[in-house]
Design an enzyme around this catalytic site. Structure first.
Site, mmCIF file in Angstrom:
data_model
loop_
_atom_site.group_PDB
_atom_site.id
_atom_site.type_symbol
_atom_site.label_atom_id
_atom_site.label_comp_id
_atom_site.label_asym_id
_atom_site.label_seq_id
_atom_site.Cartn_x
_atom_site.Cartn_y
_atom_site.Cartn_z
ATOM 1 N N CYS A 155 21.067 39.720 39.715
ATOM 2 C CA CYS A 155 21.385 38.738 38.677
ATOM 3 C C CYS A 155 20.442 38.851 37.474
ATOM 4 C CB CYS A 155 21.359 37.335 39.256
ATOM 5 S SG CYS A 155 19.903 36.989 40.274
HETATM 6 N N1 LIG Z 1 22.538 33.764 44.835
HETATM 7 C C1 LIG Z 1 22.546 34.525 43.768
HETATM 8 O O1 LIG Z 1 22.441 34.043 42.641
HETATM 9 C C2 LIG Z 1 22.717 35.992 43.882
HETATM 10 C C3 LIG Z 1 22.698 36.631 45.101
HETATM 11 N N2 LIG Z 1 22.841 37.995 45.165
HETATM 12 C C4 LIG Z 1 22.828 38.655 46.461
HETATM 13 O O2 LIG Z 1 24.042 38.347 47.139
HETATM 14 C C5 LIG Z 1 23.827 38.264 48.535
HETATM 15 C C6 LIG Z 1 24.317 36.904 49.034
HETATM 16 O O3 LIG Z 1 23.569 35.897 48.383
HETATM 17 P P1 LIG Z 1 23.864 34.347 48.562
HETATM 18 O O4 LIG Z 1 25.320 34.102 48.562
HETATM 19 O O5 LIG Z 1 23.016 33.646 47.586
HETATM 20 O O6 LIG Z 1 23.260 34.105 50.038
HETATM 21 P P2 LIG Z 1 23.458 32.875 51.007
HETATM 22 O O7 LIG Z 1 22.192 32.743 51.760
HETATM 23 O O8 LIG Z 1 23.926 31.671 50.263
HETATM 24 O O9 LIG Z 1 24.611 33.369 51.994
HETATM 25 C C7 LIG Z 1 24.438 34.412 52.885
HETATM 26 C C8 LIG Z 1 25.725 34.653 53.663
HETATM 27 O O10 LIG Z 1 25.520 35.693 54.617
HETATM 28 C C9 LIG Z 1 25.783 35.207 55.941
HETATM 29 N N3 LIG Z 1 24.727 35.760 56.793
HETATM 30 C C10 LIG Z 1 23.400 35.511 56.712
HETATM 31 N N4 LIG Z 1 22.716 36.263 57.603
HETATM 32 C C11 LIG Z 1 23.641 37.004 58.245
HETATM 33 C C12 LIG Z 1 23.564 37.970 59.295
HETATM 34 N N5 LIG Z 1 22.391 38.332 59.833
HETATM 35 N N6 LIG Z 1 24.715 38.549 59.721
HETATM 36 C C13 LIG Z 1 25.902 38.186 59.201
HETATM 37 N N7 LIG Z 1 26.036 37.259 58.229
HETATM 38 C C14 LIG Z 1 24.919 36.690 57.747
HETATM 39 C C15 LIG Z 1 25.770 33.692 55.842
HETATM 40 O O11 LIG Z 1 26.747 33.073 56.670
HETATM 41 P P3 LIG Z 1 26.525 32.616 58.166
HETATM 42 O O12 LIG Z 1 25.062 32.315 58.300
HETATM 43 O O13 LIG Z 1 27.406 31.424 58.336
HETATM 44 O O14 LIG Z 1 26.960 33.790 58.968
HETATM 45 C C16 LIG Z 1 26.230 33.460 54.412
HETATM 46 O O15 LIG Z 1 27.626 33.447 54.332
HETATM 47 C C17 LIG Z 1 22.330 38.487 48.739
HETATM 48 O O16 LIG Z 1 22.090 39.824 49.053
HETATM 49 C C18 LIG Z 1 21.733 38.154 47.399
HETATM 50 O O17 LIG Z 1 20.528 38.822 47.187
HETATM 51 C C19 LIG Z 1 23.054 38.744 44.057
HETATM 52 C C20 LIG Z 1 23.111 38.160 42.833
HETATM 53 C C21 LIG Z 1 22.912 36.736 42.648
HETATM 54 C C1 LIG Z 2 15.661 32.580 42.486
HETATM 55 C C2 LIG Z 2 15.729 33.776 43.403
HETATM 56 O O1 LIG Z 2 15.134 33.777 44.458
HETATM 57 N N1 LIG Z 2 16.452 34.807 43.003
HETATM 58 C C3 LIG Z 2 16.626 36.012 43.779
HETATM 59 C C4 LIG Z 2 17.486 36.967 43.012
HETATM 60 C C5 LIG Z 2 18.921 36.918 43.402
HETATM 61 C C6 LIG Z 2 19.512 38.307 43.322
HETATM 62 O O2 LIG Z 2 20.092 38.821 42.403
HETATM 63 O O3 LIG Z 2 19.200 38.955 44.406
HETATM 64 P P1 LIG Z 2 19.300 40.420 44.949
HETATM 65 O O4 LIG Z 2 18.677 41.381 44.017
HETATM 66 O O5 LIG Z 2 18.529 40.305 46.200
HETATM 67 O O6 LIG Z 2 20.731 40.684 45.159
HETATM 68 C C7 LIG Z 2 15.323 36.750 44.043
HETATM 69 O O7 LIG Z 2 14.418 36.721 43.228
HETATM 70 O O8 LIG Z 2 15.279 37.485 45.039
#
Ligand SMILES: NC(=O)C1=CN([C@@H]2O[C@H](COP(=O)(O)OP(=O)(O)OC[C@H]3O[C@@H](n4cnc5c(N)ncnc54)[C@H](OP(=O)(O)O)[C@@H]3O)[C@@H](O)[C@H]2O)C=CC1
Ligand SMILES: CC(=O)N[C@@H](CCC(=O)OP(=O)(O)O)C(=O)O
Length: 387
Positions: free
Chosen positions: A205
């Site tokens: 992000c």
């Molecule tokens: N949040 C953000 O702004 C951004 C996030 N990302 C990336 O996107 C990905 C998802 O982020 P985000 O949605 O915030 O994460 P969340 O923590 O909100 O969600 C994680 C999801 O993965 C599942 N999960 C967690 N651990 C496991 C496991 N061991 N095996 C299978 N399923 C699992 C959880 O569901 P359940 O536990 O019910 O199985 C849940 O649906 C990450 O890699 C993050 O770095 C990228 C850009 C921006």
């Molecule tokens: C506020 C906060 O914790 N932000 C996340 C970035 C989210 C993201 O883009 O994560 P990935 O690069 O892991 O997909 C972090 O710094 O790790």
């Protein structure tokens, strides 16, 4: 083929088309990271400042005419309960051709997926083996991995072992440095390459906002830009941790990973230019504000540099160049990036640029949908309400 769902998919198509009516008007030349150099003159500028090396865009957005697919694609979403997973469900629900078939969550297994009206979908706990089996049975055309960093690998390995030809888009950082995967930042990477890829790594992000903010002036940068980023706490995911504790965030912003954040490496690697990135998290839910402090190799005025960015991103529907520093409150829930500020110091050789981006939208789900659209043969902005 879709029987009961086709009516809902067509209704979704009409809604998406209606929403897409408010497109940012933009014409003229644009530049790209990988573009070729041309000379560019700004009317009314002094001789000294006239000839900036500006790159025309060899990689314009792929429009409707490039989209050949009118067949719905079946989607599997692993990690559907999380913040990015939910943002994707919302987008897929409005997309004319995306047909969400499988959603995985260990916590919500057995419950009905909310916010998706095209068909009834029940959460399942899908192991890597389950995913490989569904794929082998030809039930899914595209897998989205919205899992925490370090969790995706077994799923990808299981699909690779089954010689899967499905598209995989991974939202984590796990494959962003892997040459066999395509880094899916459509505005900066060749769109035609994304369109031909089966393995796409969705950028981070902060890294998306920072790269878009630096690429406008890439030819002019000399020295190390510093990036100060502040993210809403949804960036830290839905699992409680030190960065999403709203009590701690009440009267504070939390500085973390002050050196060597993975996005520092990601930005430096992609731009082939070292940067320093300092992340913070704040008490709002979604949205990132980035302050880019950029040293330049020649003198510019604020007006020149703004014009350079405007030309660089003309035609990009998800990038808006504005004069004033944009506020993070204005980007929350919107699908693009805003760039503004353009304050130049008294030497003329340092500019400060402000970028805002919604971490869950263009920072994750919207960008994922752009990549899916490209790889599955739909128009790039299909189902995306543009800025
Ligand atoms: N949040 C953000 O702004 C951004 C996030 N990302 C990336 O996107 C990905 C998802 O982020 P985000 O949605 O915030 O994460 P969340 O923590 O909100 O969600 C994680 C999801 O993965 C599942 N999960 C967690 N651990 C496991 C496991 N061991 N095996 C299978 N399923 C699992 C959880 O569901 P359940 O536990 O019910 O199985 C849940 O649906 C990450 O890699 C993050 O770095 C990228 C850009 C921006
Ligand atoms: C506020 C906060 O914790 N932000 C996340 C970035 C989210 C993201 O883009 O994560 P990935 O690069 O892991 O997909 C972090 O710094 O790790």
């Amino acid at each position: 083929m879709l029987s009961g769902t086709s009516v809902a998919l067509r209704a979704g198509a009409r809604r998406a088309v209606r929403r897409s009516a408010s497109i940012l008007p933009a014409t003229g030349p644009a530049r790209c990271l990988a573009g070729r150099q041309t000379s560019f003159a700004i009317a009314g500028m002094s001789q000294q400042r006239r000839a900036y090396a500006v790159t025309t865009n060899p990689n314009p957005p792929l429009g409707k005419k490039n989209a050949t697919n009118e067949t719905p694609s079946r989607i599997g979403l692993i990690g559907a309960r999380g913040y990015t997973g939910q943002a994707l469900v919302e987008l897929l629900n409005e997309h004319p051709y995306m047909d969400l078939r499988h959603v995985s969550s260990r916590e919500l297994a057995g419950q009905e997926l909310k916010g998706y009206s095209k068909r009834k979908v029940i959460y399942e706990t899908l192991s890597p083996e389950d995913v490989a089996r569904l794929d082998k049975d030809g039930e899914v055309d595209c897998w989205i991995m919205a899992l925490p960093n370090g969790v995706c690998q077994p799923y990808v390995e299981a699909l690779d072992q089954g010689k899967s030809n499905s598209v995989i888009v991974d939202l984590s950082a796990d494959f962003r440095f892997n040459d066999k995967w395509t880094y899916g930042l459509p505005e900066l990477v060749k769109r035609s390459k994304i369109a031909q890829s089966r393995r796409i790594s969705n950028p981070g992000c902060y890294a998306t906002g920072a790269q878009i903010g630096l690429s406008g002036a890439l030819d002019l940068i000399e020295g190390m830009p510093t990036i100060f980023g502040v993210s809403g706490y949804s960036g830290a995911g839905s699992k409680p941790n030190a960065r999403n504790n709203v009590e701690v965030l009440k009267n504070a912003i939390i500085p973390y990973s002050l050196t060597s954040h993975v996005h520092e490496r990601e930005i430096s690697h992609q731009l082939n230019h070292e940067v320093a990135f300092v992340p913070h998290v704040a008490g709002w839910f979604r949205g990132i504000t980035l302050t880019l402090n950029i040293p330049l190799r020649k003198e510019v005025t604020s007006r020149d540099i703004r014009q350079i960015y405007q030309d660089r991103y003309a035609g990009e529907k998800l990038i808006k160049v504005v004069g004033e520093p944009p506020l993070v409150s204005s980007i929350m829930g919107r699908h693009g990036v805003e760039i503004g500020g353009f304050a130049v110091d008294s030497t003329g050789k340092r500019v400060v640029v402000i970028v805002t981006i919604d971490n869950l939208a263009k920072g994750a789900s919207t960008q994922c949908l752009q990549n899916m659209n490209l790889a599955l043969g739909y128009a790039e902005y299909e189902g995306i309400p543009v800025m």
